[in-house]
Design a protein around this motif. Structure first.
Motif, PDB file in Angstrom:
ATOM      1  N   TRP A  45       0.720  -1.291  -0.061  1.00 38.05           N
ATOM      2  CA  TRP A  45      -0.175  -0.256   0.013  1.00 38.05           C
ATOM      3  C   TRP A  45       1.092   1.267   0.053  1.00 38.05           C
ATOM      4  N   LYS A  46       2.029   1.158   0.643  1.00 42.36           N
ATOM      5  CA  LYS A  46       3.032   2.098   0.216  1.00 42.36           C
ATOM      6  C   LYS A  46       3.263   2.536  -0.957  1.00 42.36           C
ATOM      7  N   ARG A  47       3.752   1.462  -1.756  1.00 41.65           N
ATOM      8  CA  ARG A  47       4.000   1.606  -3.374  1.00 41.65           C
ATOM      9  C   ARG A  47       2.688   2.161  -3.866  1.00 41.65           C
ATOM     10  N   ALA A  48       1.671   1.874  -3.845  1.00 41.32           N
ATOM     11  CA  ALA A  48       0.507   2.397  -4.284  1.00 41.32           C
ATOM     12  C   ALA A  48      -0.006   3.831  -4.016  1.00 41.32           C
ATOM     13  N   THR A  49       0.449   4.162  -2.850  1.00 40.43           N
ATOM     14  CA  THR A  49       0.216   5.585  -2.355  1.00 40.43           C
ATOM     15  C   THR A  49       1.435   6.333  -3.102  1.00 40.43           C
ATOM     16  N   ARG A  50       2.689   5.929  -3.230  1.00 40.35           N
ATOM     17  CA  ARG A  50       3.695   6.593  -3.882  1.00 40.35           C
ATOM     18  C   ARG A  50       3.392   6.957  -5.329  1.00 40.35           C
ATOM     19  N   LEU A  51       2.701   5.660  -6.042  1.00 41.48           N
ATOM     20  CA  LEU A  51       2.415   5.839  -7.418  1.00 41.48           C
ATOM     21  C   LEU A  51       1.124   7.127  -7.356  1.00 41.48           C
ATOM     22  N   ALA A  52       0.103   7.244  -6.464  1.00 42.33           N
ATOM     23  CA  ALA A  52      -0.933   8.059  -6.286  1.00 42.33           C
ATOM     24  C   ALA A  52      -0.139   9.484  -6.498  1.00 42.33           C
ATOM     25  N   PHE A  53       1.039   9.575  -5.841  1.00 41.70           N
ATOM     26  CA  PHE A  53       1.490  10.901  -5.602  1.00 41.70           C
ATOM     27  C   PHE A  53       1.642  11.581  -7.105  1.00 41.70           C
ATOM     28  N   ASP A  54       1.782  10.776  -8.204  1.00 40.30           N
ATOM     29  CA  ASP A  54       2.149  11.336  -9.497  1.00 40.30           C
ATOM     30  C   ASP A  54       1.117  12.216 -10.002  1.00 40.30           C
ATOM     31  N   ALA A  55      -0.107  11.997  -9.481  1.00 44.81           N
ATOM     32  CA  ALA A  55      -1.183  12.739 -10.026  1.00 44.81           C
ATOM     33  C   ALA A  55      -1.589  13.791  -9.393  1.00 44.81           C
ATOM     34  N   LEU A  56      -0.920  13.916  -7.903  1.00 44.95           N
ATOM     35  CA  LEU A  56      -1.166  14.869  -6.929  1.00 44.95           C
ATOM     36  C   LEU A  56      -0.041  15.873  -6.594  1.00 44.95           C
ATOM     37  N   PRO A 265       4.714  30.585   2.461  1.00 44.66           N
ATOM     38  CA  PRO A 265       4.767  29.962   3.729  1.00 44.66           C
ATOM     39  C   PRO A 265       5.490  29.011   4.298  1.00 44.66           C
ATOM     40  N   VAL A 266       6.077  28.808   5.153  1.00 42.23           N
ATOM     41  CA  VAL A 266       6.900  27.479   5.699  1.00 42.23           C
ATOM     42  C   VAL A 266       5.913  26.481   5.994  1.00 42.23           C
ATOM     43  N   THR A 267       4.549  26.553   6.190  1.00 47.49           N
ATOM     44  CA  THR A 267       3.759  25.203   6.118  1.00 47.49           C
ATOM     45  C   THR A 267       3.157  24.854   4.755  1.00 47.49           C
ATOM     46  N   GLU A 268       3.554  25.490   3.716  1.00 46.00           N
ATOM     47  CA  GLU A 268       2.784  25.058   2.601  1.00 46.00           C
ATOM     48  C   GLU A 268       3.314  23.729   2.156  1.00 46.00           C
ATOM     49  N   PRO A 269       4.696  23.552   2.023  1.00 47.93           N
ATOM     50  CA  PRO A 269       5.157  22.179   1.458  1.00 47.93           C
ATOM     51  C   PRO A 269       4.599  21.176   2.435  1.00 47.93           C
ATOM     52  N   LEU A 270       4.214  21.467   3.853  1.00 48.57           N
ATOM     53  CA  LEU A 270       3.892  20.470   4.704  1.00 48.57           C
ATOM     54  C   LEU A 270       2.387  20.093   4.392  1.00 48.57           C
ATOM     55  N   ARG A 271       1.558  21.322   4.265  1.00 48.93           N
ATOM     56  CA  ARG A 271       0.036  21.183   3.943  1.00 48.93           C
ATOM     57  C   ARG A 271       0.008  20.232   2.783  1.00 48.93           C
ATOM     58  N   ARG A 272       0.842  20.563   1.540  1.00 48.47           N
ATOM     59  CA  ARG A 272       0.507  19.701   0.367  1.00 48.47           C
ATOM     60  C   ARG A 272       1.102  18.443   0.562  1.00 48.47           C
ATOM     61  N   ALA A 273       2.029  18.131   1.334  1.00 46.21           N
ATOM     62  CA  ALA A 273       2.522  16.612   1.655  1.00 46.21           C
ATOM     63  C   ALA A 273       1.316  16.033   2.418  1.00 46.21           C
ATOM     64  N   VAL A 274       0.701  16.578   3.410  1.00 46.94           N
ATOM     65  CA  VAL A 274      -0.266  15.817   4.112  1.00 46.94           C
ATOM     66  C   VAL A 274      -1.423  15.644   3.263  1.00 46.94           C
ATOM     67  N   GLU A 275      -1.918  16.797   2.525  1.00 41.82           N
ATOM     68  CA  GLU A 275      -3.065  16.421   1.558  1.00 41.82           C
ATOM     69  C   GLU A 275      -2.824  15.358   0.649  1.00 41.82           C
ATOM     70  N   PHE A 277      -0.834  12.764   0.878  1.00 37.63           N
ATOM     71  CA  PHE A 277      -0.745  11.307   1.764  1.00 37.63           C
ATOM     72  C   PHE A 277      -2.128  10.864   1.877  1.00 37.63           C
ATOM     73  N   VAL A 278      -3.016  11.896   2.653  1.00 35.64           N
ATOM     74  CA  VAL A 278      -4.504  11.598   3.240  1.00 35.64           C
ATOM     75  C   VAL A 278      -5.212  11.066   1.590  1.00 35.64           C
ATOM     76  N   ARG A 279      -5.140  11.768   0.735  1.00 27.91           N
ATOM     77  CA  ARG A 279      -5.697  11.399  -0.693  1.00 27.91           C
ATOM     78  C   ARG A 279      -5.137  10.131  -1.272  1.00 27.91           C
ATOM     79  N   GLY A 280      -3.848  10.186  -1.352  1.00 29.09           N
ATOM     80  CA  GLY A 280      -3.254   9.083  -2.058  1.00 29.09           C
ATOM     81  C   GLY A 280      -3.324   7.698  -1.503  1.00 29.09           C
ATOM     82  N   PHE A 281      -3.336   7.707   0.166  1.00 25.62           N
ATOM     83  CA  PHE A 281      -3.520   6.720   0.901  1.00 25.62           C
ATOM     84  C   PHE A 281      -5.071   5.883   0.743  1.00 25.62           C
ATOM     85  N   VAL A 282      -5.951   7.141   0.678  1.00 24.52           N
ATOM     86  CA  VAL A 282      -7.354   6.568   0.863  1.00 24.52           C
ATOM     87  C   VAL A 282      -7.702   6.008  -0.633  1.00 24.52           C
TER      88      VAL A 282
END
Length: 395
Positions: A45-56, A265-275, A277-282
């Motif tokens: 599922w990590k692999r599937a999530t990583r692949l989902a990042f390509d579109a996110l 803002p310093v939190t923008e890369p973090l926000r994008r990463a969290v969003e 991950f949530v979408r990609g994992f789900v």
């Protein structure tokens, strides 16, 4: 000390399928609560999530994991300076990566011997194991290699340049490296601790693998030759899975560092990463035997919690396996809703927690009492905003 932890809980039903095979080709299983469960490994599922990042995410926010790291850097060297020939670029890349990571970069003997036997061109050098580099690290190492082009070995022997090479490989990590970590066996000083932990998904009920006997007909068979041109079997099962993942948001922010753009803002890369991950994992799904079974489902329910203490899995709701009645989803949802309430009340873990719920239909309605009921797009945006708010610098 207060922390920011993101917990993602998913109930998902898959029909007959073989998402993740063992060494015999059968769906993976595990014993939990004294009975056999269907299992999908965390790696799948990590692999599937990583692949989902390509579109996110933008490609500049992602990394590449490969043994052919010299080819990767060499290609970038030639993009930066087309006058560099391929062979020279490979030498520059190999020397630079070897200095930066400590990993030996050389042509595998088996491939070199095969090329000699076949009279073909010697293959490119490879690392001894998979190397994970971000796009920013790739670009930085390529630029450094070009800087030392005149005599790359002498250039990299200089203490300052050697330190620069290591620094380039250990800063500006991509989102996937920051989330899932990186291990460099020969260069532990540039290892990255994973901010995300993904549990093996298991079925909430007992399963028994089944076997499908199939045949294939030879289209060119003459009429007098009957029977199949090929026969075989494939194992499968169907399951309602409990999936769980946790993200240490503080570590994720540390791993991401300064991000990509100075004007945000310093939190923008973090926000994008969290969003992402949530979408990609789900939404992601391992693709094992997907053409055979076409098991394209989405989760029945998603519960996301943002807490200021340690991660908490609620897999204990299913230690006693759910038994089949009118399916498994309704009872699993009721069990999960009750278990979350009981655990958080018993341990005082409900304080400092934001909860969101995405659920489909009446069967999962009992989960709606756990938090704000939203759609998946709303969930992604609201969780990203909440993380950014919690991580915003204080005056």
């Amino acid at each position: 000390m207060s922390r920011t932890i993101l917990d993602v809980h998913v109930l998902q039903t898959v029909p007959p399928s073989n998402l993740n095979r063992d060494d015999t080709g059968a769906p993976k299983t595990a014993v939990y609560g004294g009975v056999k469960r269907s299992r999908v490994s965390s790696q799948a599922w990590k692999r599937a999530t990583r692949l989902a990042f390509d579109a996110l995410l933008d490609t500049q926010e992602l990394g590449t994991r490969t043994k052919r790291v010299a080819e990767l850097i060499a290609a970038r060297i030639r993009e930066l300076d087309p006058s560099v020939e391929e062979a020279e670029a490979l030498v520059l890349a190999a020397e630079t990566v070897q200095t930066a990571t400590g990993s030996k970069i050389e042509v595998p003997k088996r491939k070199a011997d095969a090329a000699k036997r076949n009279g073909t061109k010697e293959p490119a050098p490879e690392s001894a194991y998979l190397m994970f580099l971000s796009a920013q690290q790739r670009d930085g190492l390529a630029a450094l290699a070009l800087e030392g082009r005149e005599d790359i070995k002498a250039f990299l022997k200089e203490k300052e340049n050697k330190a620069r090479a290591k620094s380039v490989a250990d800063t500006r990590h991509s989102v996937d490296i920051a989330l899932f970590g990186r291990m460099v066996a020969d260069g532990a000083d540039i290892n990255v601790d994973a901010a995300a932990q993904v549990a093996h998904a298991i079925s909430v009920h007992a399963v028994e693998n089944e076997s499908d006997y199939y045949t294939a007909v030879d289209d060119r068979n003459p009429d007098e030759e009957t029977g199949a041109g090929m026969i075989g079997t494939v194992e499968f099962n169907s399951a309602t899975l409990y999936r769980y993942a946790a993200v240490d948001v503080d570590l994720l922010r540390k791993n991401l560092g300064e991000g990509l753009r100075e004007d945000e803002p310093v939190t923008e890369p973090l926000r994008r990463a969290v969003e992402a991950f949530v979408r990609g994992f789900v939404e992601s799904l391992p693709t094992g035997k997907i053409n055979t079974f076409g098991n394209h489902t989405l989760p029945d329910a998603v519960v996301v919690k943002l807490r200021d203490s340690r991660p908490i899995s609620f897999v204990g709701a299913f230690e006693e396996p759910v038994t089949a009645g009118a399916g498994h989803v309704a009872e699993a949802s009721a069990r999960l809703a009750d278990h979350v309430f009981q655990v958080e009340r018993a341990y005082g873990a409900e304080d400092g927690v934001d909860t969101w719920v995405v659920h489909v239909g009446e069967r999962t309605a009992k989960l709606s009492g756990l938090g704000s009921v939203v759609s998946l797009p709303e969930l992604v945006i609201q969780v990203g905003a909440a993380v950014a708010q919690r991580q915003a610098p204080t005056a």
